[in-house]
Design an enzyme around this catalytic site. Structure first.
Site, PDB file in Angstrom:
ATOM      1  CB  CYS A   2      38.507  32.276  44.228  1.00  0.00           C
ATOM      2  SG  CYS A   2      36.979  32.712  45.607  1.00  0.00           S
ATOM      3  NE  ARG A  27      39.374  31.447  38.505  1.00  0.00           N
ATOM      4  CZ  ARG A  27      38.228  31.540  37.717  1.00  0.00           C
ATOM      5  NH1 ARG A  27      38.045  30.755  36.452  1.00  0.00           N
ATOM      6  NH2 ARG A  27      36.991  31.646  37.964  1.00  0.00           N
ATOM      7  CD1 TRP A  74      39.554  39.001  43.332  1.00  0.00           C
ATOM      8  CD2 TRP A  74      37.712  39.150  43.726  1.00  0.00           C
ATOM      9  NE1 TRP A  74      39.254  40.393  43.154  1.00  0.00           N
ATOM     10  CE2 TRP A  74      38.183  39.895  43.399  1.00  0.00           C
ATOM     11  CE3 TRP A  74      36.841  39.282  44.379  1.00  0.00           C
ATOM     12  CZ2 TRP A  74      37.188  41.423  43.902  1.00  0.00           C
ATOM     13  CZ3 TRP A  74      35.361  39.780  44.444  1.00  0.00           C
ATOM     14  CH2 TRP A  74      35.761  40.849  43.635  1.00  0.00           C
ATOM     15  CG  ASN A 100      34.580  30.719  41.982  1.00  0.00           C
ATOM     16  OD1 ASN A 100      34.833  31.855  42.053  1.00  0.00           O
ATOM     17  ND2 ASN A 100      34.963  30.103  40.716  1.00  0.00           N
ATOM     18  N   GLY A 101      31.837  31.023  44.338  1.00  0.00           N
ATOM     19  CA  GLY A 101      31.292  31.907  43.675  1.00  0.00           C
ATOM     20  C   GLY A 101      30.375  32.777  45.887  1.00  0.00           C
ATOM     21  CD  GLU A 488      42.096  48.165  26.728  1.00  0.00           C
ATOM     22  OE1 GLU A 488      40.724  48.228  27.133  1.00  0.00           O
ATOM     23  OE2 GLU A 488      43.391  46.782  26.753  1.00  0.00           O
ATOM     24  CE  LYS A 492      44.853  46.386  30.254  1.00  0.00           C
ATOM     25  NZ  LYS A 492      43.889  45.756  29.319  1.00  0.00           N
ATOM     26  CD  GLU A 495      42.796  46.520  34.130  1.00  0.00           C
ATOM     27  OE1 GLU A 495      43.330  46.221  32.515  1.00  0.00           O
ATOM     28  OE2 GLU A 495      42.191  45.259  34.125  1.00  0.00           O
ATOM     29  CG  HIS A 511      32.269  70.128  25.385  1.00  0.00           C
ATOM     30  ND1 HIS A 511      31.775  71.108  24.531  1.00  0.00           N
ATOM     31  CD2 HIS A 511      32.983  69.412  23.748  1.00  0.00           C
ATOM     32  CE1 HIS A 511      31.294  71.040  23.100  1.00  0.00           C
ATOM     33  NE2 HIS A 511      32.066  70.229  22.719  1.00  0.00           N
ATOM     34  CE  LYS A 610      43.032  37.431  32.266  1.00  0.00           C
ATOM     35  NZ  LYS A 610      43.696  38.613  31.267  1.00  0.00           N
TER      36      LYS A 610
END
Ligand code: AGP
Length: 615
Positions: A2, A27, A74, A100-101, A488, A492, A495, A511, A610
């Site tokens: 957060c 965040r 969050w 936060n936590g 990557e 992207k 996300e 395969h 983030k």
């Protein structure tokens, strides 16, 4: 994960906190809230969703005062709902907390407090903190906010950043840091002080900052701050002068931070290289690594640890370090590393790559490495972050603040840092000839220009995105040093556009994943003109033969590939080891434009944050 902002001083706290939260919205954006002491009363405004909702609420029912705290959430415990938004308030209405936590023992504490008569108003773990503070304030601590917060903190299991306000002491904010739940920064002003979970929140007000360490707390007023350990020992903290430019933390003329950060890369890479290379003596200069020739020569291997995009960067860096420094490299996820029994000793170096410097899994893996006596290095973007402080040596990304949740410029900066690290190790270990070293350094000097030229293809990529945005599944194929770029590119797209995408080593397609290919499956192949080119052409043929829509990422001047692929995106010819930096740019732009076409929230994609400060 957060975002937290606090203010005490002569100005009105409300706009300072709301603007700070706006900069931290990356965040967390499930809900947001603010508490301000106005006329000796705690005034709280909270709302679900984005900060704009909270702003509307504050506009409709204004609050102002000279001290306040705010939070963007969050969600971990309790759904995104107004009752679960921070700040949380005590029964008497005198104490408020943002956090936060995760309070790991919150069920136990909740039962204990409920038995004492506390009525909980939310489903969060955080709420126990404010009730504990009130319990100790009324019971022994005599409303000393620092003392009652300290006592409450000692009951909490887990990692936390906690900020507390009380109308009983309306000029003081108390802040606590326990473990790695994210940073807590004190910003020092003239007659005013700030608190933030991240530097960009308060960068426009001050560049003088103190970073609280694990198990430290601070008592902050407009004119003073006192840092101490949770055991009450006074601490003399270092004041850091943050070099970041406040302008770089705003969007400017760009529609999204991600777009701005993509286009910043020619400059950010220049900043990453700047002052690290002596182009006349053909030497790399990395004093922050704190590494002697003897130590470098004694190294037996390097283990790179990271998560997400930073992990893919580590996969690229393995090619540099093994080839240039002749050092064996293993790359692992921070979230997996400590759940086995990794073999490390004092001749191993562990390299953590982390943009935020706060990713809890990466930090935990670093601690594991510390216990096993390995040398710890980090490549970090956030100045003064926990990862930097845990390291024996570090290399800063120097990419400037990265605000878009999807990492772009930090990815390329960290690849460049690893290139410099590999050359530096080679220099100390004597594993490259003078000519080779010179050539690799000449190559990197050209990189910002090559990046700038690649970004000029933005319109072509945008046009391609318009033709592709309605597909549901994508396959990204790469090989060798560009296999991590396929990973990557797919990450992207996932996300920010919520399209399913898989990155795969091109040679592995036959395969298994080849079974997926049909006319509804775009297959993006990285087919640059290097020694794997012919093999990539044959992958393209195989995908075409199954009806796939092939998009080839190719080297400028390659006209042959046009006869094989449905769409071609060009990049300038680039030295092999630096080709991942150039190849990733069109993939970042493609994901960006597809997400824009789909109307997705590019900078704040759903469910993401983030800095991932929970396991
Ligand atoms: C990147 O686009 C992601 N949002 C994510 O994978 C990120 O790279 C990861 O969480 C690691 O973060 P860090 O570099 O701050 O440690």
């Amino acid at each position: 994960m957060c975002g937290i902002v606090g203010y005490v001083g002569a100005s009105d706290a409300t706009p300072i906190i709301l603007d700070g939260l706006q900069r931290l919205e990356y965040r967390g954006y499930d809900s947001a809230g603010i508490a301000v002491i106005q006329n000796n009363h705690v005034q709280i405004r909270r709302d679900v969703g984005k900060l704009a909702n909270l702003r509307q609420k504050v506009d409709a029912s204004p609050v102002s005062g000279h001290i306040g705290i705010g939070h963007t959430r969050w969600a971990t415990h309790g759904a995104p709902a107004e009752r679960n938004a921070h700040p949380h308030i005590s029964m008497s209405g005198e104490y408020v907390v943002v956090h936060n936590g995760i309070v790991e023992n919150y069920l136990e504490l909740r039962d204990e407090l409920s038995a004492e008569g506390v009525k909980f108003k939310s489903d969060t773990d955080t709420e126990v903190i404010v009730h504990l503070i009130e319990r100790f304030a009324c019971n022994g601590a005599n409303h000393d906010l620092t003392e009652s917060t300290r006592k409450a903190a000692q009951y909490l299991r887990g990692a936390h950043a906690i900020v507390v306000l009380s109308k009983r002491v309306p000029d003081t904010i108390v802040v606590v840091r326990i473990g790695n739940a994210g940073g807590v920064t004190l910003g020092l002003g003239m007659g005013e002080n700030f608190i933030a979970s991240d530097i960009p929140a308060i960068l426009e007000h001050t560049r003088h900052m103190i970073f609280l360490e694990n198990r430290q707390m601070a008592t902050v007023t407009a004119h003073s701050y006192q840092v101490q350990t949770l055991d009450g020992q006074p601490v003399t903290s270092v004041i850091h002068d943050i070099p970041w430019d406040p302008i770089s933390a705003v969007k400017g003329e760009h529609k999204h931070f991600m777009q701005k950060e993509i286009f910043e890369q020619a400059r950010s890479i220049t900043d990453t290289i700047r002052s690290r290379v002596d182009f006349e003596r053909h030497e790399v200069i990395l004093p922050e690594l704190n590494l002697s020739v003897e130590q470098a020569k004694a190294l037996s291997r390097m283990v790179t640890i990271a998560c997400g995009t930073s992990y893919y960067s580590g996969l690229v860096g393995k090619f540099f370090v093994e080839h240039m420094a002749k050092l064996h490299v293993e790359v692992d996820y921070g979230s997996e590393y400590r759940y086995r029994d990794p073999i490390l000793d004092q001749n191993a170096a562990v390299l953590a790559i982390t943009q935020s410097g706060e990713t809890v899994d990466t930090l935990a893996a670093m601690e594991e490495a510390r216990d096993k006596q390995a040398t710890i290095w980090s490549i970090v973007n956030a100045v003064g972050s926990q990862a930097m402080r845990l390291s024996d040596g570090y290399i800063s990304m120097n990419a400037g603040p990265e605000i878009g949740v999807a990492s772009t410029k930090a990815f390329t900066a960290s690849i460049v840092d690893q290139y410099l690290l590999a050359l530096y190790l080679a220099q100390l270990r004597g594993t490259l000839s003078a000519d080779q070293q010179k050539r690799y350094l000449q190559d990197i000097a050209r990189l910002p220009d090559l990046v700038g030229r690649t970004l000029e293809y933005s319109h072509e990529v945008e046009h391609l995105a318009a033709q592709l945005y309605h597909y549901r599944d994508f396959l990204y194929l790469g090989r060798g040093i560009n296999y991590p770029i396929a990973l990557e590119g797919a990450l992207k797209l996932k996300e920010i556009s919520y399209i399913h995408a898989e990155g795969y080593p091109a040679g592995e397609m036959k395969h298994g994943p080849i079974a997926l290919i049909d006319e509804a499956m775009p297959v993006l192949t990285i087919a640059l003109q290097d020694e794997l080119y012919d093999k990539m052409i044959s992958q393209i043929e195989q995908a075409k033969a199954r009806g796939g829509i092939v998009i080839a990422l190719a080297t400028e001047g390659d006209t042959f590939i046009k006869s094989k692929a449905d769409h071609v995106i060009y990049v300038p010819e680039t030295p092999y080891f630096l080709s991942p930096v150039v190849a990733v740019l069109p993939l970042q732009m493609l994901a960006y434009h597809i997400a824009v076409w789909r109307g997705a929230d590019v900078d704040q994609p759903r469910n993401l944050a983030k800095s991932v400060t929970v396991e």
